[in-house]
Design a protein around this motif. Structure first.
Motif, PDB file in Angstrom:
ATOM      1  N   THR A 118       0.834  -1.198   0.000  1.00 56.54           N
ATOM      2  CA  THR A 118       0.000   0.000   0.000  1.00 56.54           C
ATOM      3  C   THR A 118       0.873   1.254   0.000  1.00 56.54           C
ATOM      4  O   THR A 118       2.099   1.174   0.052  1.00 56.54           O
ATOM      5  CB  THR A 118      -0.921   0.023   1.236  1.00 56.54           C
ATOM      6  N   ASP A 119       0.215   2.402  -0.019  1.00 60.61           N
ATOM      7  CA  ASP A 119       0.949   3.672  -0.030  1.00 60.61           C
ATOM      8  C   ASP A 119       1.486   4.067   1.343  1.00 60.61           C
ATOM      9  O   ASP A 119       2.193   5.068   1.459  1.00 60.61           O
ATOM     10  CB  ASP A 119       0.042   4.794  -0.549  1.00 60.61           C
ATOM     11  N   THR A 120       1.160   3.307   2.377  1.00 61.48           N
ATOM     12  CA  THR A 120       1.603   3.649   3.727  1.00 61.48           C
ATOM     13  C   THR A 120       3.128   3.711   3.814  1.00 61.48           C
ATOM     14  O   THR A 120       3.691   4.541   4.538  1.00 61.48           O
ATOM     15  CB  THR A 120       1.066   2.627   4.745  1.00 61.48           C
ATOM     16  N   LEU A 121       3.808   2.847   3.059  1.00 65.79           N
ATOM     17  CA  LEU A 121       5.277   2.823   3.061  1.00 65.79           C
ATOM     18  C   LEU A 121       5.857   3.491   1.818  1.00 65.79           C
ATOM     19  O   LEU A 121       6.972   3.172   1.402  1.00 65.79           O
ATOM     20  CB  LEU A 121       5.782   1.374   3.155  1.00 65.79           C
ATOM     21  N   SER A 122       5.116   4.440   1.232  1.00 64.06           N
ATOM     22  CA  SER A 122       5.563   5.061  -0.022  1.00 64.06           C
ATOM     23  C   SER A 122       6.878   5.827   0.129  1.00 64.06           C
ATOM     24  O   SER A 122       7.630   5.981  -0.847  1.00 64.06           O
ATOM     25  CB  SER A 122       4.471   5.998  -0.559  1.00 64.06           C
TER      26      SER A 122
END
Length: 247
Positions: free
Chosen positions: A72-76
Motif C-alpha cells: 500500500t501507499d503507507t510505506l511510499s
C-alpha cells in the motif's frame, strides 16, 4: 446510543503496560470456502526507520500467489519490497534514512481457502519480526496473528432501524490497547462490502464506531474480532457480530 459490552480474557505473565508498537495480520470469517482480502498493519507512536517480517501460512489450506500480495501507499516514503513465494511464506522489508510514525495498512493479501481448509482455522503467523528506530535500536513490538475461520461468537440483531448517522459506543471489561483499535479489529459491512468507519477513543474502556458519511438503506454488520487487545495482551472472550438495518 447503543452500547456493546465486550469481555476480555485475562492473560498470565503479561505486564499491564500499553504496547506502543503493534504488527498484525487481520482475521476474516469464512464459513466454508471462498476468498478474502487480509490487511497487514503496523500501528506505532515511535519513528520507525526500517524493518522486516515474515507471515507463514499452510499452502495446503490457503492459496496466496505472488499476484495476490499488494503493497500500500503507507510505506511510499520507504524503499520497500514484499510478496509471497506461494509455498507458505509472505515476506516484507522496508527502510529509509530517517524514521517516520507508521499507523496503517502496509500490505493487502488475497487468500483463497482450499478444500483442505473448509471449516477449519487457517492461521497466518508472524515470524522474524524486526523493527528499528533511527539509531538502529530494535523496537519492542506486539504481534497479532491472523486467522481465516468460521464465525464462532456472540451474534445479535438491533431491534429497531437506526438513523443514517448512528454511532455505536463499545465498552470493554478491561482497559484496551489503543494501538490495536483499528479497522482490522473492527469492521462494518453493508452486505458483503466494507463500509468506511471512523474509530474514536472515548476513554480507556470505551470507543465509538461512526460511519464516514451517511448510511444508505440497507442491512449492515458490525464485527469486532479478538484482535482488539487489552493493555496486557488479553483477547476478547469471543468475537462479536451485530446486525442492524437502516430504512
Amino acid at each position: 446510543m447503543f452500547s456493546i459490552l465486550l469481555l476480555l480474557i485475562p492473560t498470565i505473565s503479561a505486564k499491564a503496560t500499553v504496547k506502543k508498537t503493534v504488527v498484525g495480520v487481520s482475521s476474516a470469517f469464512i464459513e466454508r470456502s471462498g476468498s478474502t482480502t487480509l490487511s497487514v498493519f503496523i500501528s506505532s507512536d515511535e519513528k520507525i526507520a526500517g524493518g522486516s517480517f515474515d507471515i507463514l501460512y499452510n499452502p495446503e489450506q490457503l492459496r496466496i500467489n505472488a499476484s495476490d500480495v499488494k503493497m500500500t501507499d503507507t510505506l511510499s516514503e520507504y524503499l520497500s519490497v514484499g510478496g509471497s513465494d506461494a509455498s507458505g511464506k509472505i515476506s516484507i522489508s522496508f527502510a529509509k534514512a530517517s524514521g517516520s510514525v507508521i499507523d496503517g495498512t502496509v500490505m493487502e493479501v488475497k487468500a483463497t481457502v482450499l478444500s483442505a481448509g473448509y471449516g477449519n482455522i487457517n492461521n497466518l503467523i508472524l515470524e522474524n519480526t524486526e523493527l528499528y528506530d533511527e539509531q538502529g535500536k530494535r523496537i519492542t513490538t506486539q504481534l497479532i496473528n491472523g486467522q481465516i475461520k468460521p464465525f464462532v461468537g456472540k451474534e445479535s440483531t438491533h431491534p429497531n432501524a437506526v438513523t443514517v448517522d448512528k454511532p455505536w459506543l463499545i465498552t470493554v471489561s478491561k482497559p484496551y490497547n489503543p494501538a490495536t483499535l483499528n479497522t482490522s479489529a473492527v469492521t462494518l459491512k453493508r452486505g458483503s462490502t466494507d463500509f468506511p468507519i471512523e474509530l474514536e477513543v472515548v476513554n480507556d474502556r470505551q470507543f465509538r464506531v461512526k460511519p464516514i458519511g451517511s448510511y444508505i438503506r440497507s442491512t449492515y454488520t458490525l464485527e469486532i474480532t479478538d484482535q482488539l487487545r487489552s493493555i496486557n495482551g488479553a483477547k476478547l472472550n469471543e468475537p462479536v457480530r451485530l446486525k442492524f438495518k437502516v430504512n
